[in-house]
Design a protein around this motif. Structure first.
Motif, PDB file in Angstrom:
ATOM      1  N   GLY A 108      43.223  62.137 192.458  1.00 15.35           N
ATOM      2  CA  GLY A 108      43.219  63.546 192.066  1.00 15.35           C
ATOM      3  C   GLY A 108      44.544  64.063 191.568  1.00 15.35           C
ATOM      4  O   GLY A 108      44.944  65.193 191.896  1.00 15.35           O
ATOM      5  N   ILE A 109      45.217  63.278 190.724  1.00 11.93           N
ATOM      6  CA  ILE A 109      46.536  63.703 190.244  1.00 11.93           C
ATOM      7  C   ILE A 109      46.404  64.750 189.146  1.00 11.93           C
ATOM      8  O   ILE A 109      45.347  64.899 188.526  1.00 11.93           O
ATOM      9  N   ASP A 110      47.493  65.466 188.880  1.00  8.51           N
ATOM     10  CA  ASP A 110      47.459  66.464 187.812  1.00  8.51           C
ATOM     11  C   ASP A 110      47.846  65.832 186.472  1.00  8.51           C
ATOM     12  O   ASP A 110      48.217  64.659 186.397  1.00  8.51           O
ATOM     13  N   GLY A 111      47.755  66.624 185.417  1.00  8.64           N
ATOM     14  CA  GLY A 111      47.990  66.110 184.079  1.00  8.64           C
ATOM     15  C   GLY A 111      49.410  65.629 183.854  1.00  8.64           C
ATOM     16  O   GLY A 111      49.628  64.635 183.154  1.00  8.64           O
ATOM     17  N   THR A 112      50.373  66.318 184.442  1.00  8.03           N
ATOM     18  CA  THR A 112      51.761  65.901 184.283  1.00  8.03           C
ATOM     19  C   THR A 112      52.001  64.543 184.926  1.00  8.03           C
ATOM     20  O   THR A 112      52.673  63.668 184.360  1.00  8.03           O
ATOM     21  N   ARG A 113      51.440  64.350 186.112  1.00  7.72           N
ATOM     22  CA  ARG A 113      51.564  63.057 186.784  1.00  7.72           C
ATOM     23  C   ARG A 113      50.878  61.958 185.964  1.00  7.72           C
ATOM     24  O   ARG A 113      51.376  60.827 185.884  1.00  7.72           O
ATOM     25  N   PHE A 114      49.759  62.284 185.373  1.00  9.66           N
ATOM     26  CA  PHE A 114      49.052  61.317 184.532  1.00  9.66           C
ATOM     27  C   PHE A 114      49.937  60.889 183.359  1.00  9.66           C
ATOM     28  O   PHE A 114      50.049  59.697 183.060  1.00  9.66           O
ATOM     29  N   LEU A 115      50.588  61.840 182.705  1.00  7.46           N
ATOM     30  CA  LEU A 115      51.471  61.513 181.586  1.00  7.46           C
ATOM     31  C   LEU A 115      52.638  60.644 182.045  1.00  7.46           C
ATOM     32  O   LEU A 115      53.039  59.700 181.356  1.00  7.46           O
ATOM     33  N   ARG A 116      53.185  60.947 183.215  1.00 16.74           N
ATOM     34  CA  ARG A 116      54.278  60.137 183.770  1.00 16.74           C
ATOM     35  C   ARG A 116      53.800  58.712 184.033  1.00 16.74           C
ATOM     36  O   ARG A 116      54.515  57.740 183.769  1.00 16.74           O
ATOM     37  N   ALA A 117      52.592  58.587 184.561  1.00 16.21           N
ATOM     38  CA  ALA A 117      52.041  57.261 184.860  1.00 16.21           C
ATOM     39  C   ALA A 117      51.886  56.435 183.589  1.00 16.21           C
ATOM     40  O   ALA A 117      52.235  55.249 183.549  1.00 16.21           O
ATOM     41  N   CYS A 129      33.809  66.960 171.597  1.00 16.56           N
ATOM     42  CA  CYS A 129      34.997  66.324 171.027  1.00 16.56           C
ATOM     43  C   CYS A 129      36.117  67.342 170.845  1.00 16.56           C
ATOM     44  O   CYS A 129      37.270  67.069 171.183  1.00 16.56           O
ATOM     45  N   ALA A 130      35.807  68.500 170.339  1.00  9.74           N
ATOM     46  CA  ALA A 130      36.820  69.543 170.133  1.00  9.74           C
ATOM     47  C   ALA A 130      37.453  69.961 171.454  1.00  9.74           C
ATOM     48  O   ALA A 130      38.677  70.131 171.543  1.00  9.74           O
ATOM     49  N   ARG A 131      36.636  70.114 172.488  1.00  9.82           N
ATOM     50  CA  ARG A 131      37.167  70.494 173.810  1.00  9.82           C
ATOM     51  C   ARG A 131      38.048  69.392 174.376  1.00  9.82           C
ATOM     52  O   ARG A 131      39.097  69.662 174.978  1.00  9.82           O
ATOM     53  N   LEU A 132      37.633  68.140 174.182  1.00 10.80           N
ATOM     54  CA  LEU A 132      38.410  67.017 174.707  1.00 10.80           C
ATOM     55  C   LEU A 132      39.770  66.928 174.016  1.00 10.80           C
ATOM     56  O   LEU A 132      40.801  66.762 174.679  1.00 10.80           O
ATOM     57  N   ILE A 133      39.785  67.043 172.693  1.00 10.16           N
ATOM     58  CA  ILE A 133      41.054  66.980 171.959  1.00 10.16           C
ATOM     59  C   ILE A 133      41.984  68.100 172.404  1.00 10.16           C
ATOM     60  O   ILE A 133      43.177  67.877 172.657  1.00 10.16           O
ATOM     61  N   GLU A 134      41.467  69.292 172.527  1.00  9.15           N
ATOM     62  CA  GLU A 134      42.293  70.426 172.955  1.00  9.15           C
ATOM     63  C   GLU A 134      42.865  70.198 174.351  1.00  9.15           C
ATOM     64  O   GLU A 134      44.042  70.489 174.619  1.00  9.15           O
ATOM     65  N   THR A 135      42.048  69.651 175.254  1.00  4.87           N
ATOM     66  CA  THR A 135      42.509  69.402 176.620  1.00  4.87           C
ATOM     67  C   THR A 135      43.568  68.317 176.652  1.00  4.87           C
ATOM     68  O   THR A 135      44.586  68.444 177.340  1.00  4.87           O
ATOM     69  N   VAL A 136      43.362  67.244 175.916  1.00 10.70           N
ATOM     70  CA  VAL A 136      44.322  66.147 175.904  1.00 10.70           C
ATOM     71  C   VAL A 136      45.657  66.589 175.321  1.00 10.70           C
ATOM     72  O   VAL A 136      46.723  66.186 175.811  1.00 10.70           O
ATOM     73  N   LEU A 137      45.617  67.448 174.323  1.00 12.95           N
ATOM     74  CA  LEU A 137      46.864  67.942 173.737  1.00 12.95           C
ATOM     75  C   LEU A 137      47.594  68.920 174.644  1.00 12.95           C
ATOM     76  O   LEU A 137      48.742  69.287 174.369  1.00 12.95           O
ATOM     77  N   ASN A 138      46.946  69.319 175.721  1.00 10.41           N
ATOM     78  CA  ASN A 138      47.569  70.232 176.691  1.00 10.41           C
ATOM     79  C   ASN A 138      47.411  69.697 178.109  1.00 10.41           C
ATOM     80  O   ASN A 138      47.137  70.445 179.057  1.00 10.41           O
ATOM     81  N   LEU A 139      47.620  68.402 178.266  1.00  6.63           N
ATOM     82  CA  LEU A 139      47.409  67.764 179.570  1.00  6.63           C
ATOM     83  C   LEU A 139      48.297  68.338 180.670  1.00  6.63           C
ATOM     84  O   LEU A 139      47.922  68.326 181.847  1.00  6.63           O
ATOM     85  N   GLU A 140      49.463  68.821 180.303  1.00  2.73           N
ATOM     86  CA  GLU A 140      50.365  69.374 181.314  1.00  2.73           C
ATOM     87  C   GLU A 140      49.728  70.543 182.064  1.00  2.73           C
ATOM     88  O   GLU A 140      50.154  70.881 183.174  1.00  2.73           O
TER      89      GLU A 140
END
Length: 392
Positions: free
Chosen positions: A58-67, A366-377
């Motif tokens: 259950g990590i957050d988006g910032t931790r995911f990017l660090r990983a 797809c649009a929602r996924l792209i928007e979310t991935v571009l704002n993972l933090e």
């Protein structure tokens, strides 16, 4: 323990199984990234491992990017140290597998919240599982290749992380103690390269996107042919011959292969006919028997170029088109679109994602996924990605 998502489906399973399946999916159609300095494809194993472990814990988006960033930094340095392509040729080991295994372990270990001591044990568990043979080059269907590049490394790394997180202990110094990894695998470079500029040079920034959803050695030839078509506006039937020069070893990978997306002659012919190569056309095996494509394919001549081989890992190509009236058109691509030297824009990357994702998940998802991935933090828990990744 159904905690992890199999992308593009409604399946939930354990983290290790999800990492395996998603890793294979990530490399199954030649759309994943490449890291020339290490002779590896980091993303197809590192990202699935980070996602699987990230969902479990259950990590957050910032931790995911660090990983993910850590995975790119660790895995690539292992095969840079081993000696990348030259090492693979001489040892018959797969650098793509080895890089992915250590990178995936680092990513999953970061997501699992392992401390410094546990990370040492993690590396040892990974070294014990380190495997992969260059025989993947003989896999004509690229199913085993997807396992070797993506699925197996992701499974290996996630397994190592979960074992240590569950309490597993091990050897502290797998890269320096007695009977260590480097002694066993015989690198061509010094051990200091394992940590060269670690924390200063981030390998994810040296990773190449693929503009075209085809094998890496075909990227530059398609770039060059697209440039020529846009500059000179000729038709396929006006072409007498197309000479394509690529690095010697690269030519072997794509020379009249059985699979459309890694057959250079076939894809150059498709480009002449369609003026473009899409995901669909690159993977349409029936078109390998299309008379219109075959008429153009016989005009394509692949040349193994020793000078371009010396310029590796820069994947360059020289394309020379001779028209029926004798006009000769030449284009030399030194920096493929999508490389660090010639990066794709964010809009181009999003457009490629839409082409690949929309047929599976639909345009809205797809649009929602792209928007979310571009704002993972801004994502509080990577489990929030699940409904965006699942097929409804």
């Amino acid at each position: 323990d159904r905690v992890a998502t199999v992308v593009g489906s409604n399946v939930l399973c354990g983290a290790i199984d999800a990492a395996l399946v998603n890793g294979m999916l990530a490399h199954s159609d030649e759309t994943d990234d490449t890291h020339p300095p290490s002779q590896s494809h980091p993303g197809c194993s590192v990202v699935p491992s980070a996602l699987a472990a990230g969902e479990k814990f259950g990590i957050d988006g910032t931790r995911f990017l660090r990983a993910v960033a850590l995975g790119y930094d660790i895995g690539t340095r292992v095969t840079i140290t081993l000696g990348k392509l030259e090492y693979m040729v001489e040892s018959h080991r797969s650098t793509h597998s080895l890089s992915g295994e250590f990178g995936s372990a680092a990513a999953a270990g970061c997501a699992a919240g392992l401390n410094a001591q546990q990370m040492r044990w993690l590396l040892s568990y990974t070294a014990q599982q380190a495997s992969g043979l260059a025989s993947w080059q003989r896999d004509t269907e690229h199913v085993e290749k997807a396992f070797d590049f993506g699925g197996m490394p992701a499974r290996t790394g996630t397994t190592a992380a979960l074992l240590v997180q569950a309490g597993g202990t091990g050897v502290d110094d797998i890269f320096s103690g007695a009977d260590n990894f480097l002694e066993a695998f015989g690198p061509k470079n010094g051990a200091e390269m394992l940590v060269e500029k670690l924390g200063e040079r981030y390998e994810v920034t040296r990773t190449n996107f693929k503009k075209w959803t085809v094998g890496s050695p075909i990227q530059a030839p398609l770039d060059a042919l697209e440039i020529l078509l846009n500059k000179h506006r000729f038709e396929a039937d006006q072409v007498r011959e197309v000479v394509v020069r690529v690095a010697t070893d690269e030519a072997t990978i794509v020379d009249n292969r059985e699979i459309p997306d890694i057959s250079l002659q076939h894809l150059v012919a498709v480009m002449l006919v369609d003026k473009n190569v899409t995901f669909r056309s690159a993977h349409d095996k029936a078109r390998m028997e299309d008379p219109a494509v075959l008429r153009q394919r016989v005009k394509v001549r692949l040349v193994r170029d020793d000078e371009l081989e010396r310029r590796m890992p820069s994947r360059e190509a020289i394309v020379e088109v001779t028209l029926a009236n004798g006009t000769r058109l030449t284009e030399h691509v030194e920096a493929v679109r999508g490389t660090v030297e010639n990066p794709m824009t964010r809009d181009e990357v999003a457009a490629k994602a839409r082409e690949l994702i929309t047929p599976v998940l639909g345009a809205a998802a797809c649009a929602r996924l792209i928007e979310t991935v571009l704002n993972l933090e801004q994502v509080n828990n990577v489990r929030e990605l699940r409904p965006l990744l699942q097929k409804t």
